[in-house]
Every structure is written in C-alpha cells, then in structure tokens.
Scaffold this motif. Structure first.
Motif, PDB file in Angstrom:
ATOM      1  N   GLY A  65       0.780  -1.221   0.000  1.00  0.00           N
ATOM      2  CA  GLY A  65       0.000   0.000   0.000  1.00  0.00           C
ATOM      3  C   GLY A  65       0.812   1.272   0.000  1.00  0.00           C
ATOM      4  O   GLY A  65       2.029   1.277  -0.228  1.00  0.00           O
ATOM      5  N   ILE A  66       0.123   2.373   0.272  1.00  0.00           N
ATOM      6  CA  ILE A  66       0.738   3.700   0.263  1.00  0.00           C
ATOM      7  C   ILE A  66       0.413   4.438   1.561  1.00  0.00           C
ATOM      8  O   ILE A  66      -0.387   3.987   2.370  1.00  0.00           O
ATOM      9  CB  ILE A  66       0.250   4.538  -0.934  1.00  0.00           C
ATOM     10  N   ASP A  67       1.063   5.583   1.720  1.00  0.00           N
ATOM     11  CA  ASP A  67       0.781   6.503   2.830  1.00  0.00           C
ATOM     12  C   ASP A  67       1.089   5.878   4.185  1.00  0.00           C
ATOM     13  O   ASP A  67       0.292   5.942   5.132  1.00  0.00           O
ATOM     14  CB  ASP A  67      -0.674   6.976   2.801  1.00  0.00           C
ATOM     15  N   THR A  68       2.252   5.286   4.286  1.00  0.00           N
ATOM     16  CA  THR A  68       2.658   4.684   5.556  1.00  0.00           C
ATOM     17  C   THR A  68       2.796   5.742   6.650  1.00  0.00           C
ATOM     18  O   THR A  68       3.165   6.888   6.406  1.00  0.00           O
ATOM     19  CB  THR A  68       3.997   3.955   5.399  1.00  0.00           C
ATOM     20  N   SER A  69       2.511   5.319   7.886  1.00  0.00           N
ATOM     21  CA  SER A  69       2.648   6.191   9.052  1.00  0.00           C
ATOM     22  C   SER A  69       3.243   5.388  10.199  1.00  0.00           C
ATOM     23  O   SER A  69       3.170   4.153  10.201  1.00  0.00           O
ATOM     24  CB  SER A  69       1.287   6.760   9.456  1.00  0.00           C
ATOM     25  N   LEU A  70       3.821   6.094  11.162  1.00  0.00           N
ATOM     26  CA  LEU A  70       4.407   5.471  12.342  1.00  0.00           C
ATOM     27  C   LEU A  70       3.660   5.918  13.599  1.00  0.00           C
ATOM     28  O   LEU A  70       3.238   7.074  13.704  1.00  0.00           O
ATOM     29  CB  LEU A  70       5.880   5.862  12.498  1.00  0.00           C
ATOM     30  N   PHE A  71       3.525   4.995  14.542  1.00  0.00           N
ATOM     31  CA  PHE A  71       2.976   5.336  15.856  1.00  0.00           C
ATOM     32  C   PHE A  71       3.839   4.715  16.934  1.00  0.00           C
ATOM     33  O   PHE A  71       4.096   3.506  16.927  1.00  0.00           O
ATOM     34  CB  PHE A  71       1.538   4.842  15.997  1.00  0.00           C
ATOM     35  N   PHE A  72       4.296   5.539  17.875  1.00  0.00           N
ATOM     36  CA  PHE A  72       5.093   5.093  19.014  1.00  0.00           C
ATOM     37  C   PHE A  72       4.181   5.045  20.233  1.00  0.00           C
ATOM     38  O   PHE A  72       3.747   6.088  20.739  1.00  0.00           O
ATOM     39  CB  PHE A  72       6.258   6.047  19.252  1.00  0.00           C
ATOM     40  N   ASP A  73       3.902   3.840  20.712  1.00  0.00           N
ATOM     41  CA  ASP A  73       3.013   3.685  21.863  1.00  0.00           C
ATOM     42  C   ASP A  73       3.786   3.916  23.154  1.00  0.00           C
ATOM     43  O   ASP A  73       5.028   3.843  23.177  1.00  0.00           O
ATOM     44  CB  ASP A  73       2.375   2.298  21.853  1.00  0.00           C
ATOM     45  N   ASP A  74       3.055   4.176  24.228  1.00  0.00           N
ATOM     46  CA  ASP A  74       3.727   4.476  25.498  1.00  0.00           C
ATOM     47  C   ASP A  74       4.252   3.232  26.197  1.00  0.00           C
ATOM     48  O   ASP A  74       4.906   3.329  27.251  1.00  0.00           O
ATOM     49  CB  ASP A  74       2.809   5.277  26.431  1.00  0.00           C
ATOM     50  N   ASP A  75       3.990   2.036  25.651  1.00  0.00           N
ATOM     51  CA  ASP A  75       4.583   0.812  26.203  1.00  0.00           C
ATOM     52  C   ASP A  75       5.885   0.447  25.498  1.00  0.00           C
ATOM     53  O   ASP A  75       6.444  -0.624  25.738  1.00  0.00           O
ATOM     54  CB  ASP A  75       3.591  -0.344  26.118  1.00  0.00           C
ATOM     55  N   GLY A  76       6.359   1.322  24.611  1.00  0.00           N
ATOM     56  CA  GLY A  76       7.617   1.087  23.910  1.00  0.00           C
ATOM     57  C   GLY A  76       7.464   0.427  22.556  1.00  0.00           C
ATOM     58  O   GLY A  76       8.435   0.375  21.785  1.00  0.00           O
ATOM     59  N   LYS A  77       6.264  -0.048  22.217  1.00  0.00           N
ATOM     60  CA  LYS A  77       6.068  -0.685  20.921  1.00  0.00           C
ATOM     61  C   LYS A  77       5.866   0.365  19.832  1.00  0.00           C
ATOM     62  O   LYS A  77       5.357   1.456  20.080  1.00  0.00           O
ATOM     63  CB  LYS A  77       4.883  -1.636  20.965  1.00  0.00           C
ATOM     64  N   VAL A  78       6.250   0.002  18.612  1.00  0.00           N
ATOM     65  CA  VAL A  78       6.147   0.893  17.460  1.00  0.00           C
ATOM     66  C   VAL A  78       5.329   0.178  16.388  1.00  0.00           C
ATOM     67  O   VAL A  78       5.493  -1.035  16.173  1.00  0.00           O
ATOM     68  CB  VAL A  78       7.539   1.249  16.903  1.00  0.00           C
ATOM     69  N   TYR A  79       4.471   0.937  15.705  1.00  0.00           N
ATOM     70  CA  TYR A  79       3.584   0.345  14.711  1.00  0.00           C
ATOM     71  C   TYR A  79       3.635   1.133  13.406  1.00  0.00           C
ATOM     72  O   TYR A  79       3.836   2.343  13.394  1.00  0.00           O
ATOM     73  CB  TYR A  79       2.141   0.323  15.223  1.00  0.00           C
ATOM     74  N   VAL A  80       3.419   0.376  12.317  1.00  0.00           N
ATOM     75  CA  VAL A  80       3.265   0.973  10.992  1.00  0.00           C
ATOM     76  C   VAL A  80       1.819   0.798  10.558  1.00  0.00           C
ATOM     77  O   VAL A  80       1.228  -0.276  10.753  1.00  0.00           O
ATOM     78  CB  VAL A  80       4.207   0.298   9.974  1.00  0.00           C
ATOM     79  N   THR A  81       1.240   1.830   9.982  1.00  0.00           N
ATOM     80  CA  THR A  81      -0.062   1.725   9.344  1.00  0.00           C
ATOM     81  C   THR A  81       0.064   2.168   7.889  1.00  0.00           C
ATOM     82  O   THR A  81       0.915   2.992   7.546  1.00  0.00           O
ATOM     83  CB  THR A  81      -1.123   2.582  10.047  1.00  0.00           C
ATOM     84  N   ALA A  82      -0.791   1.638   7.049  1.00  0.00           N
ATOM     85  CA  ALA A  82      -0.854   2.028   5.644  1.00  0.00           C
ATOM     86  C   ALA A  82      -2.180   1.514   5.097  1.00  0.00           C
ATOM     87  O   ALA A  82      -3.033   1.036   5.861  1.00  0.00           O
ATOM     88  CB  ALA A  82       0.324   1.459   4.858  1.00  0.00           C
ATOM     89  N   ASN A  83      -2.377   1.608   3.786  1.00  0.00           N
ATOM     90  CA  ASN A  83      -3.587   1.036   3.204  1.00  0.00           C
ATOM     91  C   ASN A  83      -3.232  -0.148   2.317  1.00  0.00           C
ATOM     92  O   ASN A  83      -2.062  -0.380   1.992  1.00  0.00           O
ATOM     93  CB  ASN A  83      -4.397   2.100   2.458  1.00  0.00           C
ATOM     94  N   ARG A  84      -4.236  -0.887   1.934  1.00  0.00           N
ATOM     95  CA  ARG A  84      -4.084  -2.007   1.009  1.00  0.00           C
ATOM     96  C   ARG A  84      -5.465  -2.404   0.512  1.00  0.00           C
ATOM     97  O   ARG A  84      -6.493  -1.964   1.046  1.00  0.00           O
ATOM     98  CB  ARG A  84      -3.420  -3.206   1.693  1.00  0.00           C
ATOM     99  N   ARG A  85      -5.496  -3.237  -0.522  1.00  0.00           N
ATOM    100  CA  ARG A  85      -6.764  -3.808  -0.937  1.00  0.00           C
ATOM    101  C   ARG A  85      -7.242  -4.777   0.136  1.00  0.00           C
ATOM    102  O   ARG A  85      -6.448  -5.563   0.668  1.00  0.00           O
ATOM    103  CB  ARG A  85      -6.609  -4.529  -2.267  1.00  0.00           C
ATOM    104  N   PRO A  86      -8.524  -4.752   0.483  1.00  0.00           N
ATOM    105  CA  PRO A  86      -9.016  -5.672   1.510  1.00  0.00           C
ATOM    106  C   PRO A  86      -8.738  -7.122   1.132  1.00  0.00           C
ATOM    107  O   PRO A  86      -8.912  -7.507  -0.038  1.00  0.00           O
ATOM    108  CB  PRO A  86     -10.529  -5.384   1.548  1.00  0.00           C
ATOM    109  N   PRO A  87      -8.280  -7.929   2.083  1.00  0.00           N
ATOM    110  CA  PRO A  87      -7.988  -9.349   1.768  1.00  0.00           C
ATOM    111  C   PRO A  87      -9.182 -10.076   1.178  1.00  0.00           C
ATOM    112  O   PRO A  87      -9.020 -11.005   0.377  1.00  0.00           O
ATOM    113  CB  PRO A  87      -7.598  -9.926   3.129  1.00  0.00           C
ATOM    114  N   GLY A  88     -10.403  -9.673   1.535  1.00  0.00           N
ATOM    115  CA  GLY A  88     -11.600 -10.311   0.994  1.00  0.00           C
ATOM    116  C   GLY A  88     -12.028  -9.794  -0.359  1.00  0.00           C
ATOM    117  O   GLY A  88     -13.026 -10.256  -0.915  1.00  0.00           O
ATOM    118  N   GLY A  89     -11.268  -8.810  -0.885  1.00  0.00           N
ATOM    119  CA  GLY A  89     -11.593  -8.253  -2.196  1.00  0.00           C
ATOM    120  C   GLY A  89     -12.277  -6.907  -2.078  1.00  0.00           C
ATOM    121  O   GLY A  89     -12.906  -6.584  -1.067  1.00  0.00           O
ATOM    122  N   GLN A  90     -12.153  -6.127  -3.109  1.00  0.00           N
ATOM    123  CA  GLN A  90     -12.765  -4.809  -3.134  1.00  0.00           C
ATOM    124  C   GLN A  90     -14.255  -4.921  -3.456  1.00  0.00           C
ATOM    125  O   GLN A  90     -14.644  -5.594  -4.404  1.00  0.00           O
ATOM    126  CB  GLN A  90     -12.066  -3.924  -4.165  1.00  0.00           C
TER     127      GLN A  90
END
Length: 518
Positions: A125-150
């Motif tokens: 996908g596109i438009d990746t973002s980062l989130f730093f949680d207060d428990d020390g974990k880090v996450y990436v979010t983005a978009n994609r085609r739904p696994p079940g199909g559009q």
C-alpha cells in the motif's frame, strides 16, 4: 500583533503535510513525487510561520527516481520523533502499475543528515505512518486492498503491524483496522494513529484527493481494534460547499497538540481559480481542533478550513524570507530549487562562473521521463512575475535554452532561444505548437513571464527593461492538474537541451527573480 493567520500556511505544491512537535518546535514534511531532492522539511515555532531547513532525501543514494513517470515517486510522508531520533516513513511508487515500496529514514537533527532508506518487506500500500506507543512498541499503518476483495472501485482498507526497530522490519500479525466510514466512499488512505486520554484514534483520508476528498476518524480501546467510527464523520470535507468555494479538495490531515494544550490539524487543499483550475496543485493548510465527547471537532461552529482564521495561542516567530531574486552567489543552490528526477551527470555549476548558474546542455529533453537539464521552483501564487538574464550562443538548430513553465512532460510552455530566434512552444497532451517566433541573434537575452490568473504574458529584451512582446494572453489552464492530470503543481525554471545530440555547450543564468503579485 496580528490575531489571525492566512491559509495556506505553505503555498504552492506542498501536499500531504505531516507534522510533529518536539518541545516548542514543530516540524512538517510534504510529498514530492518525481522531483529531487525529496521531501522538504519545514520548521516553525507558531504553526503559522514556516521556514524550510532542508530535504529528507537529498542524496542520490537515498532516492533513485530514474524513469519515474509523472506524478509517481515519493508519496505521502509521515514525520515522527521518539527518544532523540526523528523518523520519516514514506512510499516510493515506481510506476502506474509497478511496486509500491515503503521505507523509513532517521536523523538525530531534523535538518539532517538523514540515513539511507530502511526498506520494509511485506509492507503493502501507500501513505505509511508510524505510531510510538507508550509501552515502547512501534507500529506501521498504511492502506491495502481488503484481503476479501474490493466491494467497489478504489475500496481500500487500513492495516497495522508492529515494527521492530532493531531489525528495521515488520514483525508479528497484520491487523485490519478500517475499510470505510461511509458505503462507497472510496480511497481509504493516509492513516495516522494517536493516543488521547487512554484511547487510540485513527485518522483516515477518504474520497480520493480531488473534489470529494475528506477526513474521517475512528477510535478504539485497543490499538488493534475494533475501531468505532465517529457518527459525525466526515469530520472535514469541502465537497458540500460547491465549486465556487475558494478552498477545495481538503483532506489528508495530521494532528498535533501544542505546548499550550491546543490541538491543530495540518491538511492539504487547493485554491481553484478562473473556472476551477488548480495550477498551484495541492497546498498545506492549518485548521483548529476541539475535543467534544471524546471526538475531534474541526473548527467548531464552522467546520471548514478558512482562508483567514484565529491564530494558535503561541508566541509569533517570523523568519527571514528568501530573496525574491536569486543572484546565484551562494556555494550551493537555494532550497527552493528542484530537479526533475535524480540529477545525473555534471550538468550544472555555481563555481565555473561566479555569480551565475551554468547549465550544460544535455541530450535529454523535458518531454521524456528522464532527468533533463532543468532547474525549477514551484509556482506559489495565482498572480506572479518571473524573469531571468541568460547568456547563450546556440551552435546549431538542436541546441536550445530558456524558460519552462511546467506541469509535466506533456503539458507545459517552453520559451527557447534557438539559433537565430526566440520561440514560445505550447505542449498540450504531447502535441506541440509554436505560438510565437521572433528573430534574435544576441548572446545575452532577458526573459520574462507574467501571470494574472490563467492569463500568461511572455516577453524578451536585448537590454534591461526594454521588453518586447513574445506572446500575450496565453491560456495557462494547461498547467493545471484539472487539464493535465496527476498530483503535482506547476513549476517554473531554467532549461537547456541539445535535443538528442551530444553537446559541450552551456547557458549561463545571471539571476532568477520570482515575485508573487497576489
């Protein structure tokens, strides 16, 4: 001291803004697509006055744009800060149907140097973002085609996965977070996650980046969901305001809390003019946020991005402005200058002739998906005037140099000094038409263009201020994305080419002046 500010906060082709705060400092990045250097980074103290401090992707080792088509390349970037390190994550779109490759870079200082890319495997996908949680974990979010199909055209979903900062790779399970606030509102993208009062908030752009653009929001007690959409969605759109409203296609936002406890959003928008055309592309805007019943409300009582609004409650900090005339007297190019794609070859210099920008002719042309000998800057005003002084002695009919007003390879105007004449060429949808020709056989020439809305005037002179008409009342609408398509705004700059033939010739530019007339 003024109590209001005017939008856009960063005018011209600066789309997809992302923002972060570090103590009392604010940093903002935007998209650059096929232009180099990639991802300009801006600094502010008050969210209103911004100064560019560098580019995130400034080395060819970071960014290879060879062959990148128009409006592909570097898509929306996200900037974040955590424990002394700045992070920028973004998407490199190779082609219309090719790979979407996501990576991030890091720096200890926002003005650089930034690291070479850390490419992420299995990161669709596109438009990746980062989130730093207060428990020390880090996450990436983005978009994609739904696994079940559009379920409908351009139907996308937002996904999330943990990022391991040691291995610089994603780890664990991918979670599906969101696939639309309203049925058939397409193009779910640009996700950002925030944690406010113990809850996770997911901000999403929906409806595409044109007139139907919008921003929606959802929240959850757990970062992996399920996410509940706000009943007030979309929290921001201008699609209901009609085609005559001065700010259009707003969306793609990012939130920030100020040091005074206020919340604000940066987002993109466009300023259509003279029939709804957008030569300036998508620009960066600012709008206030208030929290009500656990949801962010955009500009309460108004619900729109205003041309003029009440300033943030922050001490004003103005910066020195760039000179309107660049005399090319520095050791490097000023930050407003860009190349088309990664510059290849030693085709420009500020040292070979002091006080001049020398551009060597390249066989490549501005009509190809290559790196031509072009150095340009964004058009940032609806009305503007630009001029330059050029010294050039064409040796044959292949050699040209002059000015280009550029939307992309197939939509632009070229003012070319060729052997024995100056000509204005209009290129529309790949078809070229010579609009004007004037005889000329002097080494020095002054060139000028003035734009008043969509009416452009072109001039030349043998001596300063003795302007002669090349062509007046030229239609500027081909420089709009509404005609040319794509995601970029108009550029104006200096150009030299030998049109497929090797050449050792060059053009010297003594200065380049750009003045906004709005």
């Amino acid at each position: 001291m003024a109590t209001t500010f005017k939008n856009p906060i960063i005018p011209g082709f600066y789309p997809d803004p992302s923002i972060c705060r570090v103590a009392d400092d604010y940093y903002l990045v935007t998209s650059t697509f096929e232009y180099f250097p990639g991802i300009p980074i801006f600094h502010s103290k008050d969210l209103v006055n911004w100064r560019q401090i560098g580019h995130v992707l400034s080395r060819s080792s970071q960014l290879n744009l060879d062959g990148t088509p128009n409006s592909k390349g570097i898509y929306a970037a996200t900037i974040r800060y955590n424990k002394g390190i700045f992070y920028v994550i973004t998407t490199f779109v190779e082609s219309q149907t090719g790979a979407r490759r996501n990576f991030f870079v890091t720096a200890e200082n926002p003005d650089g140097p930034w690291s070479d890319p850390y490419w992420l495997d299995d990161c669709p996908g596109i438009d990746t973002s980062l989130f730093f949680d207060d428990d020390g974990k880090v996450y990436v979010t983005a978009n994609r085609r739904p696994p079940g199909g559009q379920l409908y055209p351009k139907h996308m979903e937002i996904w999330l996965q943990e990022l391991d900062l040691e291995t610089k790779q994603l780890t664990g399970e991918k979670y599906s977070l969101w696939d639309g606030a309203l049925k058939y509102v397409h193009a779910q993208e640009a996700p950002h996650i925030y944690k406010v009062d113990g809850r996770y908030y997911l901000l999403i752009a929906e409806g595409g980046t044109g007139f139907t653009h919008s921003i929606t929001v959802a929240r959850s007690e757990s970062i992996t969901g399920p996410y509940e959409g706000a009943k007030i969605n979309p929290i921001l759109t201008h699609r209901h305001l009609g085609r005559d409203y001065p700010i259009a296609n707003v969306g793609h936002g990012d939130l920030v809390e100020t040091s005074m406890g206020e919340w604000w959003m940066v987002c993109l928008g466009s300023r259509p003019y003279d029939g709804g055309y957008r030569n300036l592309g998508r620009e960066s805007f600012l709008v206030p946020i208030k929290w009500e019943d656990g949801w962010p409300v955009v500009n309460p009582g108004k619900g729109i991005v205003e041309v003029e609004g009440v300033k943030p409650n922050l001490e004003e900090q103005r910066w020195p402005t760039d000179p309107v005339c660049d005399h090319f007297d520095l050791s490097d190019l000023r930050m407003q200058w860009n190349f088309i794609r990664t510059p290849r070859g030693d085709f420009w210099s500020l040292q070979e002739r002091r006080g001049h920008l020398r551009i060597r002719l390249k066989p490549e042309t501005i009509t190809e998906a290559v790196n031509p000998a072009f150095i340009g800057r964004r058009q940032c005003h609806i009305n503007f005037a630009a001029r330059t002084k050029m010294e050039f002695s064409p040796n044959n009919r292949h050699e040209v140099a002059g000015l280009v007003l550029l939307q992309n390879t197939d939509f632009h105007y070229r003012v070319e000094y060729v052997q024995s004449e100056i000509r204005l060429i209009k290129r529309e949808a790949g078809h070229e038409e010579i609009l004007a020709v004037r005889p000329y056989q002097h080494q020095k020439v002054f060139l000028k263009v003035e734009a008043y809305g969509q009416v452009y005037h072109f001039y030349f002179a043998r001596v300063p201020e003795k302007w002669e008409i090349l062509k007046e009342d030229v239609d500027g609408r081909i420089l709009s994305t509404d005609v040319a398509g794509g995601f970029t705004g108009a550029y104006i700059g200096m150009y030299a080419s030998s049109n497929g033939v090797e050449s050792s010739n060059f053009a010297d530019f003594d200065y380049f002046e750009y003045i906004g007339l709005d």
